[in-house]
Design an enzyme around this catalytic site. Structure first.
Site, PDB file in Angstrom:
ATOM      1  NE  ARG A  23      47.240  18.079  65.786  1.00  0.00           N
ATOM      2  CZ  ARG A  23      46.259  19.074  66.198  1.00  0.00           C
ATOM      3  NH1 ARG A  23      45.218  19.195  65.560  1.00  0.00           N
ATOM      4  NH2 ARG A  23      47.184  20.433  66.255  1.00  0.00           N
ATOM      5  N   GLY A  94      51.337  26.161  74.030  1.00  0.00           N
ATOM      6  CA  GLY A  94      50.330  26.717  73.668  1.00  0.00           C
ATOM      7  C   GLY A  94      50.055  27.451  72.586  1.00  0.00           C
ATOM      8  N   GLY A 155      38.359  24.915  66.444  1.00  0.00           N
ATOM      9  CA  GLY A 155      37.855  26.203  67.532  1.00  0.00           C
ATOM     10  C   GLY A 155      36.173  26.026  67.009  1.00  0.00           C
ATOM     11  NE  ARG A 348      72.143  13.747  34.182  1.00  0.00           N
ATOM     12  CZ  ARG A 348      73.361  13.660  34.776  1.00  0.00           C
ATOM     13  NH1 ARG A 348      73.308  12.010  33.357  1.00  0.00           N
ATOM     14  NH2 ARG A 348      74.114  13.568  35.961  1.00  0.00           N
ATOM     15  CE1 TYR A 402      84.756  10.161  36.687  1.00  0.00           C
ATOM     16  CE2 TYR A 402      83.560   8.267  36.146  1.00  0.00           C
ATOM     17  CZ  TYR A 402      84.233   9.208  37.148  1.00  0.00           C
ATOM     18  OH  TYR A 402      84.003   8.687  38.664  1.00  0.00           O
TER      19      TYR A 402
HETATM   20  C1  UD1 Z   1      44.193  26.634  66.318  1.00  0.00           C
HETATM   21  C2  UD1 Z   1      42.786  26.791  67.575  1.00  0.00           C
HETATM   22  C3  UD1 Z   1      41.645  26.944  66.514  1.00  0.00           C
HETATM   23  C4  UD1 Z   1      41.281  27.194  64.879  1.00  0.00           C
HETATM   24  C5  UD1 Z   1      42.673  26.067  64.853  1.00  0.00           C
HETATM   25  C6  UD1 Z   1      42.754  26.881  63.399  1.00  0.00           C
HETATM   26  C7  UD1 Z   1      44.020  27.118  69.503  1.00  0.00           C
HETATM   27  C8  UD1 Z   1      43.724  26.994  70.843  1.00  0.00           C
HETATM   28  N1  UD1 Z   1      43.154  26.581  69.134  1.00  0.00           N
HETATM   29  O1  UD1 Z   1      43.602  24.650  66.477  1.00  0.00           O
HETATM   30  O2  UD1 Z   1      40.587  27.502  67.807  1.00  0.00           O
HETATM   31  O3  UD1 Z   1      39.983  26.404  64.698  1.00  0.00           O
HETATM   32  O4  UD1 Z   1      43.919  26.938  64.538  1.00  0.00           O
HETATM   33  O5  UD1 Z   1      43.749  26.206  62.103  1.00  0.00           O
HETATM   34  O6  UD1 Z   1      44.606  28.204  69.045  1.00  0.00           O
HETATM   35  N2  UD1 Z   1      52.035  27.393  68.004  1.00  0.00           N
HETATM   36  C9  UD1 Z   1      52.812  28.172  68.906  1.00  0.00           C
HETATM   37  N3  UD1 Z   1      53.300  27.327  70.126  1.00  0.00           N
HETATM   38  C10 UD1 Z   1      52.796  27.146  70.821  1.00  0.00           C
HETATM   39  C11 UD1 Z   1      51.398  25.870  70.448  1.00  0.00           C
HETATM   40  C12 UD1 Z   1      51.091  26.638  69.096  1.00  0.00           C
HETATM   41  O7  UD1 Z   1      53.668  28.684  67.913  1.00  0.00           O
HETATM   42  O8  UD1 Z   1      53.202  26.213  71.920  1.00  0.00           O
HETATM   43  C13 UD1 Z   1      51.233  27.857  66.534  1.00  0.00           C
HETATM   44  C14 UD1 Z   1      51.593  26.166  65.872  1.00  0.00           C
HETATM   45  O9  UD1 Z   1      52.519  26.666  65.830  1.00  0.00           O
HETATM   46  C15 UD1 Z   1      50.883  26.668  64.979  1.00  0.00           C
HETATM   47  C16 UD1 Z   1      49.632  27.750  65.124  1.00  0.00           C
HETATM   48  O10 UD1 Z   1      50.023  28.305  67.172  1.00  0.00           O
HETATM   49  O11 UD1 Z   1      51.207  27.932  63.565  1.00  0.00           O
HETATM   50  C17 UD1 Z   1      48.223  26.415  65.890  1.00  0.00           C
HETATM   51  O12 UD1 Z   1      48.634  25.735  66.799  1.00  0.00           O
HETATM   52  P1  UD1 Z   1      47.351  23.904  66.653  1.00  0.00           P
HETATM   53  O13 UD1 Z   1      49.353  23.336  67.392  1.00  0.00           O
HETATM   54  O14 UD1 Z   1      48.399  23.953  64.757  1.00  0.00           O
HETATM   55  O15 UD1 Z   1      46.106  24.453  66.778  1.00  0.00           O
HETATM   56  P2  UD1 Z   1      45.199  24.238  66.376  1.00  0.00           P
HETATM   57  O16 UD1 Z   1      44.628  22.954  66.860  1.00  0.00           O
HETATM   58  O17 UD1 Z   1      45.248  23.769  64.965  1.00  0.00           O
HETATM   59 MG    MG Z   2      46.632  24.383  63.169  1.00  0.00          MG
END
Ligand code: UD1
Ligand code: MG
Length: 462
Positions: A23, A94, A155, A348, A402
């Site tokens: 996003r 995820g 969430g 600078r 220069y």
């Molecule tokens: C997540 C939570 C949500 C919470 C919100 C708070 C989940 C499913 N949802 O949503 O409940 O309210 O954060 O900000 O966790 N990441 C990985 N590997 C992956 C996917 C994500 O390491 O495959 C990491 C991302 O880099 C990030 C974190 O997990 O730092 C959360 O992922 P993101 O996609 O930002 O989840 P949200 O939609 O914000």
């Molecule tokens: Mg997030």
């Protein structure tokens, strides 16, 4: 911390940072986007270290090498000596999958704090409070939650009529009744590792991307008789998760406000916080006044009783006590005490000015030394030069440094007087106390104390 002595096994912290950040619509991995002049992950890394865990695990995946390199640099910068272990998530399936990939790291600990690399506003107070609450309530997992006026995107915490935490439901799959819940998940958790590892295996992939949501762990833990607790943050703004550039700007605003408040409480006047931007590492001395529309970036350090602004940009600049800098641009330079810079000066890198030097409007100084009490007040270019003390550089003076291939040096001795509109063709030396007539083009060294004039005589013709 009490968590470390329990059961002989210590605390581990896991930071989730493998996601691309779709996003953000960016080629740069999300956690490397800048907030307060630092890559976003700096803040969670610093927070993890402050909890004094036995080790910090960081899940990387998207552009893993780039993220690892930046984390390595940041760890050095913050003086983190405790072990950092990178866990490579092979496919970004995820947050649940990210934690599943971290099992070999997690199983070394009794307790684990897990948070996301995209929540730069989380404070130590809240995370420490989360761990303490986890200890006291003796559950299997404790969530950091907050009540938001607009919970969209987060969430939601589903509780029983008795107030027990039942599960977390993601915004994308929540019913309209669940969407109305205003208590949200911050993405920061404290887990007992054993039930976490058992539950992780059971998180089912969901949706078209077959993702495993870490949030589904709550139901899995409960299904085995475990108890989930929530620790409600007293300061909801700090749970802001950065998923888009709009949220990035919102987090920047908070980090900046925190910085300005810290400075104001330490004795700095910030005339207009709304138009003042100061990066996290900047230092400003007592009784300095920062005027509106001023940006202080990087490792800028400003002394006491200065007046900076309005309309100034300073980056990695060091300013001594009692200086005045107005409507100017200063990068990578040192300004010693009691100097006056601006309006409209461009200082600078590798320039050292003062003490008591004056650089005025439309003067540019590059890689030069301007000595005690010397003045370059109007319309000059001074490059690769050494100007000793008490020199007056007339309006429009240019160092011609220069020749098209190489840069050459100009040296101007103490108490020299350079007339207006002089060209100093480098390499060239102007002696101590020498004077140069206005409009001269100086191509040869000028001895001490002489008057040099190098221009055509005026002819008046009829
Ligand atoms: C997540 C939570 C949500 C919470 C919100 C708070 C989940 C499913 N949802 O949503 O409940 O309210 O954060 O900000 O966790 N990441 C990985 N590997 C992956 C996917 C994500 O390491 O495959 C990491 C991302 O880099 C990030 C974190 O997990 O730092 C959360 O992922 P993101 O996609 O930002 O989840 P949200 O939609 O914000
Ligand atoms: Mg997030």
């Amino acid at each position: 911390m009490t968590l470390q002595r329990k059961g002989g096994k210590s605390l581990g912290v896991l930071i989730l940072a493998a996601g691309q950040g779709t996003r953000m619509e960016s080629a740069l991995p999300k956690v490397l986007h800048g907030v307060g002049g630092k890559p976003m992950i700096f803040y969670t890394l610093r927070l993890a270290n402050a909890l004094k865990p036995a080790a910090i695990g960081i899940v990387v995946g998207h552009e893993a090498d780039q993220v690892k390199a930046v984390v390595g640099e940041l760890a050095k910068e913050c003086g983190i000596t405790r072990p950092i272990q990178f866990i490579v998530q092979k496919e970004m399936l995820g947050s649940g999958n990210a934690v599943l990939e971290s099992v070999p790291f997690l199983r070394k600990f009794k307790t684990a704090v897990v948070f996301c690399g995209d929540t730069p506003l989380l404070t130590y107070e809240s995370i420490y409070g989360l761990t303490m609450s986890h200890e006291e309530q003796k559950g299997q997992a404790t969530l950091l939650t907050a009540k938001l006026a607009n919970p969209k995107g987060y969430g939601r915490i589903v509780r029983s009529p008795m107030g027990e935490v039942l599960r977390i439901v993601e915004d994308s799959v929540a019913t309209s009744k669940e969407l109305a819940i205003n208590e949200v998940n911050s993405g920061a958790y404290c887990f007992e590792v054993e039930p976490l590892l058992l539950g992780l295996k059971e998180i089912a992939p969901k949706g078209p991307k077959r993702e495993q949501f870490l949030t589904d762990i709550m139901e899995r833990v409960r299904s085995k008789g475990g108890k989930i607790n929530a620790y409600l943050s007293g300061n909801p703004e700090e749970i802001l998760g950065v998923n888009s550039r709009v949220q990035l700007a919102a987090s920047e605003r908070v980090i900046n406000r925190r910085m300005l408040e810290r400075l104001m409480l330490s004795g700095v006047t910030v005339c207009d916080p709304a138009s003042t931007h100061i990066d996290a590492d900047v230092e400003v001395g007592q009784d300095t006044v920062v005027q509106p529309f001023t940006v202080l970036r990087g490792k800028t350090k400003i002394g006491k009783q200065c007046r900076i602004g309005p309309f100034c940009y300073l980056e990695n600049a060091q300013i001594g006590n009692e200086c005045e800098v107005r409507l100017s641009h200063l990068v990578g330079c040192r300004v010693l005490e009691k100097c006056a810079i601006g309006p409209f000066s461009n200082i600078r890198p590798d320039s050292v000015l003062g003490p008591r030097a004056k650089i005025g409007n439309f003067s540019e100084i590059k890689n030069s030394r301007v000595g005690f009490g010397s003045k370059v007040p109007h319309l000059s270019y001074i490059g690769d030069s050494e100007i000793m003390e008490d020199v007056n550089v007339g309006a429009g003076t240019i160092t011609c440094n220069y020749d098209g291939k190489t840069k050459h040096k100009t040296v101007i001795g103490a108490k020299a007087f350079i007339g207006s509109n002089v060209n100093l063709v480098a390499p060239v030396k102007v002696g101590r106390g020498a004077r140069i007539g206005a409009g001269s083009t100086i191509t040869e060294d000028v001895p001490d104390g002489v008057l040099a004039i190098a221009r055509a005589r005026q002819v008046n013709k009829t």
